[in-house]
Scaffold this motif. Structure first.
Motif, PDB file in Angstrom:
ATOM      1  N   TYR A   1       8.816  -4.517  -5.405  1.00  0.00           N
ATOM      2  CA  TYR A   1      10.149  -4.144  -6.363  1.00  0.00           C
ATOM      3  C   TYR A   1      10.989  -5.587  -6.424  1.00  0.00           C
ATOM      4  O   TYR A   1      11.326  -6.247  -5.499  1.00  0.00           O
ATOM      5  CB  TYR A   1      10.911  -3.051  -5.906  1.00  0.00           C
ATOM      6  CG  TYR A   1      12.279  -2.728  -6.529  1.00  0.00           C
ATOM      7  CD1 TYR A   1      11.945  -1.754  -7.822  1.00  0.00           C
ATOM      8  CD2 TYR A   1      13.462  -3.313  -6.336  1.00  0.00           C
ATOM      9  CE1 TYR A   1      13.113  -1.413  -8.466  1.00  0.00           C
ATOM     10  CE2 TYR A   1      14.563  -2.809  -7.059  1.00  0.00           C
ATOM     11  CZ  TYR A   1      14.244  -2.081  -8.041  1.00  0.00           C
ATOM     12  OH  TYR A   1      15.597  -1.830  -9.051  1.00  0.00           O
TER      13      TYR A   1
ATOM     14  N   GLN B   1       5.097   7.930  -3.317  1.00  0.00           N
ATOM     15  CA  GLN B   1       5.968   6.705  -3.100  1.00  0.00           C
ATOM     16  C   GLN B   1       6.008   5.750  -4.502  1.00  0.00           C
ATOM     17  O   GLN B   1       6.965   5.317  -5.106  1.00  0.00           O
ATOM     18  CB  GLN B   1       5.466   5.672  -2.040  1.00  0.00           C
ATOM     19  CG  GLN B   1       5.993   6.308  -0.769  1.00  0.00           C
ATOM     20  CD  GLN B   1       5.404   5.627   0.569  1.00  0.00           C
ATOM     21  OE1 GLN B   1       4.202   4.921   0.370  1.00  0.00           O
ATOM     22  NE2 GLN B   1       6.016   5.930   1.742  1.00  0.00           N
ATOM     23  N   ARG B   2       4.901   5.604  -5.040  1.00  0.00           N
ATOM     24  CA  ARG B   2       4.662   4.875  -6.407  1.00  0.00           C
ATOM     25  C   ARG B   2       5.458   5.748  -7.491  1.00  0.00           C
ATOM     26  O   ARG B   2       6.298   4.990  -8.169  1.00  0.00           O
ATOM     27  CB  ARG B   2       2.997   4.823  -6.853  1.00  0.00           C
ATOM     28  CG  ARG B   2       2.398   3.847  -5.794  1.00  0.00           C
ATOM     29  CD  ARG B   2       1.204   3.531  -6.628  1.00  0.00           C
ATOM     30  NE  ARG B   2       0.233   4.540  -6.542  1.00  0.00           N
ATOM     31  CZ  ARG B   2      -0.622   4.731  -5.617  1.00  0.00           C
ATOM     32  NH1 ARG B   2      -0.661   4.057  -4.722  1.00  0.00           N
ATOM     33  NH2 ARG B   2      -1.591   5.891  -5.727  1.00  0.00           N
TER      34      ARG B   2
ATOM     35  N   LEU C   1       9.016   5.177  -6.966  1.00  0.00           N
ATOM     36  CA  LEU C   1       9.303   3.675  -7.469  1.00  0.00           C
ATOM     37  C   LEU C   1       9.362   3.666  -8.721  1.00  0.00           C
ATOM     38  O   LEU C   1      10.164   3.054  -9.220  1.00  0.00           O
ATOM     39  CB  LEU C   1       8.199   2.844  -6.903  1.00  0.00           C
ATOM     40  CG  LEU C   1       8.364   1.275  -7.089  1.00  0.00           C
ATOM     41  CD1 LEU C   1       9.718   0.775  -6.539  1.00  0.00           C
ATOM     42  CD2 LEU C   1       6.996   0.717  -6.703  1.00  0.00           C
ATOM     43  N   SER C   2       8.595   4.462  -9.594  1.00  0.00           N
ATOM     44  CA  SER C   2       8.691   4.324 -11.052  1.00  0.00           C
ATOM     45  C   SER C   2       9.809   4.831 -11.675  1.00  0.00           C
ATOM     46  O   SER C   2      10.190   4.773 -12.864  1.00  0.00           O
ATOM     47  CB  SER C   2       7.248   4.830 -11.527  1.00  0.00           C
ATOM     48  OG  SER C   2       7.055   6.275 -11.339  1.00  0.00           O
TER      49      SER C   2
ATOM     50  N   ASP D   1       0.756  -1.018  -0.090  1.00  0.00           N
ATOM     51  CA  ASP D   1       0.108  -0.019  -0.015  1.00  0.00           C
ATOM     52  C   ASP D   1       0.918   1.415  -0.030  1.00  0.00           C
ATOM     53  O   ASP D   1       1.445   1.666   0.949  1.00  0.00           O
ATOM     54  CB  ASP D   1      -0.790   0.063   1.061  1.00  0.00           C
ATOM     55  CG  ASP D   1      -2.095   1.136   1.076  1.00  0.00           C
ATOM     56  OD1 ASP D   1      -2.226   1.821   0.196  1.00  0.00           O
ATOM     57  OD2 ASP D   1      -2.779   1.438   2.259  1.00  0.00           O
ATOM     58  N   LEU D   2       1.176   1.718  -1.329  1.00  0.00           N
ATOM     59  CA  LEU D   2       2.000   2.945  -1.194  1.00  0.00           C
ATOM     60  C   LEU D   2       1.408   4.155  -1.424  1.00  0.00           C
ATOM     61  O   LEU D   2       0.102   4.220  -2.287  1.00  0.00           O
ATOM     62  CB  LEU D   2       3.119   2.678  -2.484  1.00  0.00           C
ATOM     63  CG  LEU D   2       3.826   1.574  -2.549  1.00  0.00           C
ATOM     64  CD1 LEU D   2       4.748   1.281  -3.708  1.00  0.00           C
ATOM     65  CD2 LEU D   2       4.771   1.527  -1.320  1.00  0.00           C
TER      66      LEU D   2
ATOM     67  N   LEU E   1       8.008  -2.955  -1.260  1.00  0.00           N
ATOM     68  CA  LEU E   1       7.768  -2.025  -2.551  1.00  0.00           C
ATOM     69  C   LEU E   1       6.900  -2.607  -3.554  1.00  0.00           C
ATOM     70  O   LEU E   1       6.719  -2.208  -4.462  1.00  0.00           O
ATOM     71  CB  LEU E   1       8.919  -1.529  -2.959  1.00  0.00           C
ATOM     72  CG  LEU E   1       9.726  -0.593  -1.759  1.00  0.00           C
ATOM     73  CD1 LEU E   1      11.159  -0.149  -2.691  1.00  0.00           C
ATOM     74  CD2 LEU E   1       8.950   0.830  -1.543  1.00  0.00           C
TER      75      LEU E   1
ATOM     76  N   PRO F   1       0.641   7.868  -3.432  1.00  0.00           N
ATOM     77  CA  PRO F   1       1.037   8.466  -4.765  1.00  0.00           C
ATOM     78  C   PRO F   1       2.494   9.057  -4.938  1.00  0.00           C
ATOM     79  O   PRO F   1       3.189   8.789  -6.116  1.00  0.00           O
ATOM     80  CB  PRO F   1       0.091   9.343  -5.070  1.00  0.00           C
ATOM     81  CG  PRO F   1      -0.996   9.175  -4.278  1.00  0.00           C
ATOM     82  CD  PRO F   1      -0.450   8.558  -2.682  1.00  0.00           C
TER      83      PRO F   1
END
Length: 239
Positions: free
Chosen positions: A150, A22-23, A26-27, A17-18, A148, A20
């Motif tokens: 990831y 954090q997302r 990550l991207s 549960d990230l 994450l 916006p």
């Protein structure tokens, strides 16, 4: 178990549960670069050490991350990373006390998602070095996957394998970090502390890189190829 239960697809792990922000972070993480033929001096390396709650790779957790950078053939003191991944309500246990992570360190601990995003931004596309790298690779990879979603794909080289590859006459085949630092006359300021262990591992790596160049292994890909041959020799000798 009945037939219908057996045919059920396995449950998927719940997506982290990230937020916006954090997302987005990550991207934006760079893709890892493959090991290449540039010289060891030209390659940026991230030297990693973890402190964990134990040695069980399925159950134990990462407590803290320490990392330093080797760039232009030297340790870059301006590029260092240190995070404690403990929440303030984390219960103290013997492993925490061994690693020197008392109440003050826990209170200052970073939230795991942000700490791991910070770490991967610090790593960038660089390969990683660690002493007993398979353990660190698995533990940090598991933490990244759980926190994450990831998948860690960065190349890792194991300093614990590079040392006997390049110094076979040392007769320290299954030696630990303390054994190799003593062999080369290095001194860790504070053992069982991620940042200090990462620093002494980086010092050891620089010595090994110097000897690798003399043995005509002056690139990341040549080191990896040398390690692959060394592993095959070790396996053949074990039969």
């Amino acid at each position: 178990m009945n037939l219908f239960q057996w045919l059920k697809p396995p449950k998927r792990a719940k997506a982290p549960d990230l937020t916006p922000d954090q997302r987005l972070r990550l991207s934006e993480l760079p893709r890892p670069a493959a090991l290449n033929a540039k010289s060891l001096r030209q390659q940026r390396w991230v030297v990693l050490d973890l402190e964990t709650s134990g040695l069980n790779m399925s159950r134990d957790e990462v407590l803290s991350i320490g990392a330093v950078v080797i760039e232009d053939g030297a340790i870059d003191l301006a590029q260092q990373f240190e995070r404690t991944l403990l929440r303030p309500d984390h219960k103290l246990n013997p492993s925490v006390l061994i690693h020197g992570l008392g109440p003050s360190a826990i209170a200052a601990g970073s939230e795991p998602v942000d700490a791991l995003l910070d770490f991967m931004a610090f790593v960038g596309d660089s390969p990683l070095l660690a002493f007993h790298a398979p353990f660190d690779q698995h533990m940090i990879g598991r933490a990244l996957k759980e926190s994450l979603g990831y998948r860690l794909q960065h190349p890792f080289l194991d300093v614990a394998e590079l040392a006997p590859l390049l110094f076979p006459k040392a007769c320290l085949r299954q030696a630990g970090l303390d054994d190799w630092t003593a062999f080369f006359g290095l001194h860790a300021e504070e053992r069982h502390h991620a940042s200090a262990d990462a620093m002494v591992t980086a010092e050891l790596a620089l010595i090994l890189f110097s000897h690798a160049r003399r043995q005509e292994m002056d690139s990341p890909i040549q080191l990896e190829q040398g390690l692959a041959k060394w592993r095959r020799r070790q396996q053949s000798h074990s039969f």
